[in-house]
Design a protein around this motif. Structure first.
Motif, short mmCIF file in Angstrom:
data_model
loop_
_atom_site.label_atom_id
_atom_site.label_comp_id
_atom_site.label_asym_id
_atom_site.label_seq_id
_atom_site.Cartn_x
_atom_site.Cartn_y
_atom_site.Cartn_z
N GLN A 149 0.83 -1.32 -0.13
CA GLN A 149 -0.05 0.12 -0.07
C GLN A 149 0.83 1.23 0.13
O GLN A 149 2.16 1.18 0.60
CB GLN A 149 -0.83 0.03 1.22
CG GLN A 149 -1.77 -1.30 1.52
CD GLN A 149 -2.78 -1.39 0.19
OE1 GLN A 149 -3.29 -0.44 -0.18
NE2 GLN A 149 -3.16 -2.61 -0.15
N PRO A 150 0.29 2.48 -0.63
CA PRO A 150 1.21 3.72 -0.52
C PRO A 150 1.63 3.80 0.71
O PRO A 150 2.62 4.57 1.07
CB PRO A 150 0.14 4.84 -1.27
CG PRO A 150 -0.67 3.76 -2.18
CD PRO A 150 -0.66 2.57 -1.40
N ASN A 151 1.10 3.59 1.72
CA ASN A 151 0.90 3.98 3.22
C ASN A 151 2.36 3.32 3.63
O ASN A 151 2.98 3.96 4.66
CB ASN A 151 -0.23 3.94 3.93
CG ASN A 151 -0.05 4.50 5.42
OD1 ASN A 151 0.39 5.58 5.60
ND2 ASN A 151 -0.36 3.65 6.47
N ASP A 152 2.64 2.04 3.09
CA ASP A 152 3.68 1.31 3.60
C ASP A 152 4.88 2.02 3.09
O ASP A 152 6.31 1.90 3.84
CB ASP A 152 3.59 0.15 2.98
CG ASP A 152 2.51 -1.02 3.28
OD1 ASP A 152 1.97 -0.72 4.33
OD2 ASP A 152 2.01 -1.64 2.74
N LEU A 153 4.96 2.67 2.27
CA LEU A 153 6.28 3.66 1.51
C LEU A 153 6.19 4.87 1.82
O LEU A 153 6.90 5.80 1.44
CB LEU A 153 6.23 3.14 -0.01
CG LEU A 153 6.20 1.80 -0.53
CD1 LEU A 153 6.31 1.78 -2.06
CD2 LEU A 153 7.32 1.05 0.04
N ASN A 154 5.07 5.49 2.72
CA ASN A 154 4.96 6.68 3.14
C ASN A 154 4.78 7.59 1.84
O ASN A 154 5.34 8.98 1.94
CB ASN A 154 6.32 7.20 4.04
CG ASN A 154 6.33 6.50 5.37
OD1 ASN A 154 5.39 6.36 5.81
ND2 ASN A 154 7.46 6.01 5.69
N TRP A 155 4.00 7.23 0.76
CA TRP A 155 3.61 8.02 -0.31
C TRP A 155 2.42 8.69 -0.04
O TRP A 155 1.47 8.01 0.68
CB TRP A 155 3.69 7.20 -1.37
CG TRP A 155 4.84 6.64 -1.88
CD1 TRP A 155 6.22 6.82 -1.73
CD2 TRP A 155 5.04 5.46 -3.00
NE1 TRP A 155 6.96 6.08 -2.36
CE2 TRP A 155 6.40 5.49 -3.42
CE3 TRP A 155 3.95 5.07 -3.98
CZ2 TRP A 155 6.75 4.27 -4.38
CZ3 TRP A 155 4.60 3.88 -4.72
CH2 TRP A 155 6.03 3.69 -4.90
N LYS A 156 2.67 9.74 -0.42
CA LYS A 156 1.28 10.88 -0.71
C LYS A 156 0.88 10.62 -1.63
O LYS A 156 1.46 10.98 -2.84
CB LYS A 156 1.50 12.16 -0.29
CG LYS A 156 2.16 12.38 1.14
CD LYS A 156 2.25 13.78 1.55
CE LYS A 156 2.81 14.06 3.13
NZ LYS A 156 2.87 15.56 3.44
#
Length: 236
Positions: A149-156
């Motif tokens: 998930q994007p949250n796993d990679l600290n992506w906004k």
């Protein structure tokens, strides 16, 4: 009163029989929904055979009332576990629960097939798989096998935009034009720029950047490109 008793007996007996049959037989519908549709359909069709319209209508109304009562009772947390079947665990932490499979009467090959459809070819990748009350199988993968998930990679990531249909099957969706505060003249101009007519458009959607996407009735000929091979179709 005899009619009322018969209706209640038929409804309760049918519910018990469906519960005994198992969740697999329900297939995407909960027990009450399936029983309601089955009984109501038979009741409505009975006048064609017995010419008893009045009695059939009384039975139908009674079944509708019973269905509404059961649905209302199912909103109670305590009664819900009595009225609805609980999920049956089929796999827990990669281990297949044979008792669970036996309970829902599912052979191993069918379980594996359902897992492959959901994208999990290996049972060791699964933290838990369960058959729900509707007969569908829910799968929770182990943490190391779940999609990133994007949250796993600290992506906004930007907010998801849902394309809004303006033309469907050749018909203009006027209320969507009104919602977007767009005029029909703008839509027709965009369509004419592409050399199309509204009648020949299967789908036209308003995109996030303010442009119009059009899918017409024309299929592109890929001239036997292997990337577009269609199994089971004779190509000439």
């Amino acid at each position: 009163m005899e009619i009322v008793y018969h209706g209640i007996i038929i409804f309760i007996s049918g519910y018990v029989l469906l519960r005994v049959t198992g969740k697999k037989a329900v297939s995407e519908m909960n027990t009450f929904d399936l029983l309601y549709i089955f009984v109501l359909t038979n009741i409505i069709s009975s006048p064609l055979e017995e010419e008893s319209v009045g009695k059939a209508l009384i039975y139908a109304v009674l079944i509708v009332i019973l269905y509404k009562i059961f649905i209302r009772l199912s909103l109670n947390n305590k009664l819900r576990w009595i009225l609805y079947a609980r999920p049956t665990v089929l796999i827990r932490n990669g281990d297949i629960d044979r008792k669970g499979l036996k309970k829902v009467r599912m052979p191993m090959n069918e379980l594996l097939s359902n897992l492959r459809v959901k994208g999990y070819p290996d049972t060791q990748q699964i933290a838990m798989a369960a058959m729900e009350e509707t007969g569908s199988i829910s799968v929770i993968p182990k943490a190391e096998y779940r999609p990133i998930q994007p949250n796993d990679l600290n992506w906004k990531v930007k907010k998801e935009f849902l394309p809004i249909p303006l033309i469907m099957d050749g018909q203009i969706i006027y209320h969507n034009l009104k919602y977007l505060q767009l005029e029909q003249k703008w839509l027709m101009n965009e369509v004419e720029k592409r050399g199309k007519t509204a009648e020949n458009i299967m789908l036209a959607t308003f995109l996030e950047d303010g442009t119009l996407f059009i899918d017409d009735n024309v299929m592109i000929n890929h001239h036997h490109d292997p990337h577009y091979y269609t199994p089971g179709k004779d190509e000439k």
